[in-house]
Design a protein around this motif. Sequence first.
Motif, PDB file in Angstrom:
ATOM      1  N   LEU B 116       0.833  -1.206   0.000  1.00 49.52           N
ATOM      2  CA  LEU B 116       0.000   0.000   0.000  1.00 49.52           C
ATOM      3  C   LEU B 116       0.870   1.259   0.000  1.00 49.52           C
ATOM      4  CD1 LEU B 116      -2.916   0.989   0.114  1.00 49.52           C
ATOM      5  CD2 LEU B 116      -2.798   0.893   2.602  1.00 49.52           C
ATOM      6  N   GLN B 119       2.397   2.271  -3.370  1.00 48.73           N
ATOM      7  CA  GLN B 119       1.561   2.713  -4.484  1.00 48.73           C
ATOM      8  C   GLN B 119       1.838   4.183  -4.799  1.00 48.73           C
ATOM      9  OE1 GLN B 119      -0.601   0.569  -6.097  1.00 48.73           O
ATOM     10  NE2 GLN B 119       0.348  -0.964  -4.772  1.00 48.73           N
ATOM     11  N   ARG B 120       1.375   4.582  -5.996  1.00 46.46           N
ATOM     12  CA  ARG B 120       1.497   6.006  -6.336  1.00 46.46           C
ATOM     13  C   ARG B 120       0.395   6.771  -5.625  1.00 46.46           C
ATOM     14  NH1 ARG B 120       2.222   4.283 -11.637  1.00 46.46           N
ATOM     15  NH2 ARG B 120       4.433   4.095 -12.165  1.00 46.46           N
ATOM     16  N   LEU B 121       0.637   7.070  -4.345  1.00 44.78           N
ATOM     17  CA  LEU B 121      -0.353   7.790  -3.562  1.00 44.78           C
ATOM     18  C   LEU B 121      -0.002   9.258  -3.503  1.00 44.78           C
ATOM     19  CD1 LEU B 121      -0.476   5.364  -0.509  1.00 44.78           C
ATOM     20  CD2 LEU B 121      -2.354   5.716  -2.097  1.00 44.78           C
ATOM     21  N   LYS B 122      -1.044  10.089  -3.466  1.00 42.16           N
ATOM     22  CA  LYS B 122      -0.785  11.485  -3.088  1.00 42.16           C
ATOM     23  C   LYS B 122      -0.435  11.454  -1.613  1.00 42.16           C
ATOM     24  CE  LYS B 122      -3.736  13.707  -6.404  1.00 42.16           C
ATOM     25  NZ  LYS B 122      -5.189  13.766  -6.665  1.00 42.16           N
ATOM     26  N   PHE B 127       1.544   8.972   4.449  1.00 44.20           N
ATOM     27  CA  PHE B 127       1.015   7.640   4.742  1.00 44.20           C
ATOM     28  C   PHE B 127       2.105   6.718   5.286  1.00 44.20           C
ATOM     29  CE2 PHE B 127      -2.430   8.941   1.766  1.00 44.20           C
ATOM     30  CZ  PHE B 127      -3.472   8.800   2.669  1.00 44.20           C
TER      31      PHE B 127
END
Lengths: 267, 314
Positions: B116, B119-122, B127
């Motif tokens: 998780l 991932q390409r998270l903003k 996070f």
Amino acid sequence: MAIHVLAIVVAIVTLAPFAFTISASFKTLSEVLDWPPTFIPSRLSLDNYRAVWTVSPLFPKWLLNSALASTITVTTNLFLCSLAGYAFARLRFPGRDAMFMATLGTLMIPGQITLIPRYIIVHRLGLVDSLAGLVLPDVARVLGVFLMVQFMKAIPKELEEAAKIDGCSRFGTYRHVILPLCKPVMAALAIFTFQGTWNDFTWPLVVLNSPGNFTLALGLNYLRGQYYTFWHLVLTGSLFNILPMLVVFLLFQRYFVQGMSMSGLKG
Amino acid sequence: MNPLPGTQSNAQPGSAWSRAAARLRKEKVSEAITGYLFVAPFLLTIGTFVFLAAVYALYLSFHKYDLFTPPEFVGLANYRRLLADRDLRIALRNVVIYAAGVVPIQTAVALFLAVLANQRLKLRGFFRSAYYVPCITSSVASSIIFMWLYYKQGIINYILSLLRLPSDTDWLGNPSTALPAIMTLVIWTTSAYFMVVFLAALQDIPVSVCEASRIDGASTWQTFRHVTLPLLRPSIFLVVVLGTIGCMQVFDQVYIMTRGGPLKSTMSIVYLVYTEAFGDLKFGYGAAMAFALFAVIFVLTLIQRRLLDIRIEY
């Protein structure tokens, strides 16, 4: 989008216990124990923060003891481990490799094996229930030397030779050439050591007896047993234990990860 | 004696060659002395508090010692007593249940967190930090916070009541729920720690490998299952081994939250070592118990290595 929702839900699960603790730190005791529990405190006063210092007069001492113990172990580990690491990585002397291998071998020995004899040794030295007894077994750690050797082996020889030609002594070379290059590994070691001492529970529990000599971790447990129902104060006190570590973490995040990936072990 | 054997024949006394050789010899000696001096403080500490301590522990395990009267040699009596110790058997059973529950879940959760967080998270940085924070928290602070959450009229029961589940459990006061309650707390902290191990391993996997599998028509799950997971096997091994060793050594949470109770349902081996040695002043017996624990850890590591090696081979 879905992945962001998931990421947020997981963050809520990991952070919720802290959020509840922070909210409790503003509540009165009866509000902390209310059913159904509330999240937003009805008042926003710093009474609890003030009260932890006064309800247990020892609280400031515990903070000071923790700070002192951590400062001492960080300083001695940085110095002694880098010094030994320099010798193991860069100097030649008979028995060096055997000594280093034996040192690494001790990483296999779990702390529970050495707990009892450590206590007896410290007892024999007359250092039970003192700051000296608390920090003495931890002034240098094997993991620290291991990290240092790993890192120092990669430093080019030419730099040392140049220093030698310039008339630098070996200690001078260590001090002025090697150490400045070791900043990342020193930072990682400093953080590991700080975390280890600041959060440690077992060794302080064994070696310290009088509440005045407790570290904060030990004091919090004592406070909980002593004032069993004063949850609002115990929870506020635990924030004092978490916050310094959190600040260090937020400032030096990358060193936490770096240190771990360099060692593959917990400090 | 001469550090440069090839030069001996043409070295005249007082010649430039022999002076150079002498200087080199002197330098070697001085380098050795410096080396010993530099490692001495470190070796003295480790020698005393790890090496000597371990040998001393072994010595103690064959003796009866209460700190105040001289140690009395008892041979294998301490070890024989271990076999008959009912509390130890309970503790061993507890720790096995504990490890059997904690290790698989924490490994899976750590892997999930790592995937998780990769991932390409903003706000990816946020996070990652948020997931890691539980593991910088001291065992005392997290134990205290969870004790309060587990309270009979606490937040966990309240959340359960919102979900219309039974919500009057005294989590830490009930022999059937106390151990799972401690397990949950530990999973919450250690998953965060092992996430970093997996995150580092994930970042070492070349993007092209996953892309190739995608081009071949594999779904995201198939790529993860057949490409990523096999590549993570060494890290999974590391996490399982370190996780098991950590489980065998559980102490802080047990001491703080339950003191081994209720009805010995959370008593762990290290808790028993602690009470034998520092509660009852049976230092010899405590040391023998610590060695038994060491043996268990050692054997487990070997078994795990064997099992995982077999699977790595094909």
